[in-house]
Scaffold this motif. Structure first.
Motif, PDB file in Angstrom:
ATOM      1  N   GLN A 183      -0.234   4.328  -0.642  1.00 21.55           N
ATOM      2  CA  GLN A 183      -0.773   5.364  -0.246  1.00 21.55           C
ATOM      3  C   GLN A 183      -0.758   5.757   1.083  1.00 21.55           C
ATOM      4  O   GLN A 183      -1.479   6.788   1.606  1.00 21.55           O
ATOM      5  CB  GLN A 183      -2.290   5.103  -0.761  1.00 21.55           C
ATOM      6  CG  GLN A 183      -2.368   4.921  -2.268  1.00 21.55           C
ATOM      7  CD  GLN A 183      -1.846   5.735  -3.122  1.00 21.55           C
ATOM      8  OE1 GLN A 183      -1.834   7.000  -2.861  1.00 21.55           O
ATOM      9  NE2 GLN A 183      -1.204   5.326  -4.032  1.00 21.55           N
ATOM     10  N   SER A 184      -0.117   5.026   1.942  1.00 25.98           N
ATOM     11  CA  SER A 184       0.071   5.067   3.295  1.00 25.98           C
ATOM     12  C   SER A 184       0.675   6.498   3.708  1.00 25.98           C
ATOM     13  O   SER A 184       1.711   6.914   3.093  1.00 25.98           O
ATOM     14  CB  SER A 184       0.568   3.966   3.993  1.00 25.98           C
ATOM     15  OG  SER A 184       0.988   4.461   5.375  1.00 25.98           O
ATOM     16  N   THR A 185      -0.116   7.363   4.554  1.00 24.80           N
ATOM     17  CA  THR A 185       0.641   8.521   4.932  1.00 24.80           C
ATOM     18  C   THR A 185       1.214   8.303   6.188  1.00 24.80           C
ATOM     19  O   THR A 185       1.896   9.567   6.763  1.00 24.80           O
ATOM     20  CB  THR A 185      -0.389   9.528   5.095  1.00 24.80           C
ATOM     21  OG1 THR A 185      -1.544   9.467   5.963  1.00 24.80           O
ATOM     22  CG2 THR A 185      -1.063  10.074   3.666  1.00 24.80           C
ATOM     23  N   GLU A 186       1.375   7.327   7.058  1.00 26.28           N
ATOM     24  CA  GLU A 186       2.070   7.361   8.018  1.00 26.28           C
ATOM     25  C   GLU A 186       3.441   6.936   7.783  1.00 26.28           C
ATOM     26  O   GLU A 186       3.743   6.022   7.474  1.00 26.28           O
ATOM     27  CB  GLU A 186       1.455   6.070   8.946  1.00 26.28           C
ATOM     28  CG  GLU A 186       1.950   5.810  10.309  1.00 26.28           C
ATOM     29  CD  GLU A 186       1.315   4.906  11.037  1.00 26.28           C
ATOM     30  OE1 GLU A 186       2.063   4.352  12.219  1.00 26.28           O
ATOM     31  OE2 GLU A 186       0.520   4.351  10.616  1.00 26.28           O
ATOM     32  N   MET A 187       4.400   7.954   8.106  1.00 23.36           N
ATOM     33  CA  MET A 187       5.914   7.916   7.866  1.00 23.36           C
ATOM     34  C   MET A 187       6.427   7.105   8.877  1.00 23.36           C
ATOM     35  O   MET A 187       5.929   6.989   9.971  1.00 23.36           O
ATOM     36  CB  MET A 187       6.368   9.321   7.726  1.00 23.36           C
ATOM     37  CG  MET A 187       5.643  10.347   6.601  1.00 23.36           C
ATOM     38  SD  MET A 187       5.618   9.641   5.048  1.00 23.36           S
ATOM     39  CE  MET A 187       7.378  10.035   4.732  1.00 23.36           C
TER      40      MET A 187
ATOM     41  N   ALA B  48      10.686   8.792   0.993  1.00 24.34           N
ATOM     42  CA  ALA B  48       9.516   9.056   2.022  1.00 24.34           C
ATOM     43  C   ALA B  48       9.101   7.718   2.416  1.00 24.34           C
ATOM     44  O   ALA B  48       8.037   7.023   2.196  1.00 24.34           O
ATOM     45  CB  ALA B  48       8.399   9.953   1.249  1.00 24.34           C
TER      46      ALA B  48
ATOM     47  N   THR C 208       7.568   4.844   4.515  1.00 23.15           N
ATOM     48  CA  THR C 208       6.373   4.782   5.438  1.00 23.15           C
ATOM     49  C   THR C 208       6.457   3.404   6.106  1.00 23.15           C
ATOM     50  O   THR C 208       7.067   2.665   5.876  1.00 23.15           O
ATOM     51  CB  THR C 208       5.080   4.624   4.447  1.00 23.15           C
ATOM     52  OG1 THR C 208       5.116   3.571   3.575  1.00 23.15           O
ATOM     53  CG2 THR C 208       4.901   5.806   3.423  1.00 23.15           C
TER      54      THR C 208
ATOM     55  N   ASP D 139       0.804  -1.224  -0.217  1.00 28.54           N
ATOM     56  CA  ASP D 139      -0.140   0.094  -0.078  1.00 28.54           C
ATOM     57  C   ASP D 139       0.957   1.247   0.076  1.00 28.54           C
ATOM     58  O   ASP D 139       1.495   1.478   1.149  1.00 28.54           O
ATOM     59  CB  ASP D 139      -0.854   0.043   1.246  1.00 28.54           C
ATOM     60  CG  ASP D 139      -1.758   1.167   1.263  1.00 28.54           C
ATOM     61  OD1 ASP D 139      -1.893   1.629   0.356  1.00 28.54           O
ATOM     62  OD2 ASP D 139      -2.367   1.377   2.211  1.00 28.54           O
TER      63      ASP D 139
END
Length: 144
Positions: free
Chosen positions: A38-42, A79, A81, A36
Motif C-alpha cells: 500500500q506504500s505510495t512512495e515510488m 509501479a 515502490t 507493504d
C-alpha cells in the motif's frame, strides 16, 4: 561426480550493479513479514529497479530457491515502490551469502522424470489470489 551449473560471477555482477557488493548477507531471500504493497512512495529509479529484477529473473535458471520471491516482486514492476526495492535488496543480500549456489547435475543410471506440484488456493493476504508451484526432476536433478 557430476556437474554444477552456477552463475556465481553473474550473481556478483548483479550485486555490483545494485551497489551492494559489500552488503551484509542474510539467510533467507525474504522476510517473514509481508511486503507493504500500500506504500505510495515510488522508487526514485524505476529503470534500475527493472534492470535488477530482469537480471534476477535470468538468475533463477540456476537458482530455483529464489524463484518465488523474484516472481512476487516482478508482479509489481509497473509501479515500483520503496518497499518493493527493500524486498529486492533483501534478495540481493541473500545472494551475497549464497552466490556460489547452483544446480548439481549428476550422472544417473536412469533418465526418470518426476513432477510435483502444490497450490494454496486464495491464500494471498494481499489479494486473495492462489499461489501454485511445481518442480520437475530429471535423474535426481531439478530442471524446472
Amino acid at each position: 561426480m557430476g556437474l554444477v551449473l552456477s552463475q556465481h560471477k553473474y550473481a556478483l555482477d548483479i550485486l555490483s550493479r545494485a551497489g551492494m557488493s559489500s552488503c551484509k548477507p542474510v539467510d533467507t531471500p525474504t522476510s517473514i513479514f509481508k511486503i507493504d504493497l500500500q506504500s505510495t512512495e515510488m522508487f526514485s529509479d524505476p529503470t534500475c529497479f527493472c534492470q535488477i529484477i530482469d537480471a534476477l529473473q535470468y538468475l533463477t535458471f540456476t537458482r530455483p530457491n529464489i524463484c518465488y520471491v523474484v516472481n512476487k516482486v516482478c508482479q509489481f514492476m509497473h509501479a515500483p515502490t520503496e518497499n518493493l526495492w527493500n524486498a529486492v535488496k533483501r534478495i540481493l543480500r541473500y545472494l551475497k551469502g549464497k552466490s556460489s549456489f547452483g544446480l548439481h547435475l549428476t550422472r544417473g543410471s536412469s533418465l526418470s522424470i518426476h513432477g510435483f506440484t502444490d497450490a494454496d488456493w486464495a491464500g494471498s493476504i494481499d489479494n486473495q489470489k492462489s499461489t501454485g508451484g511445481y518442480i520437475v526432476i530429471l535423474s535426481n536433478t531439478p530442471i524446472s
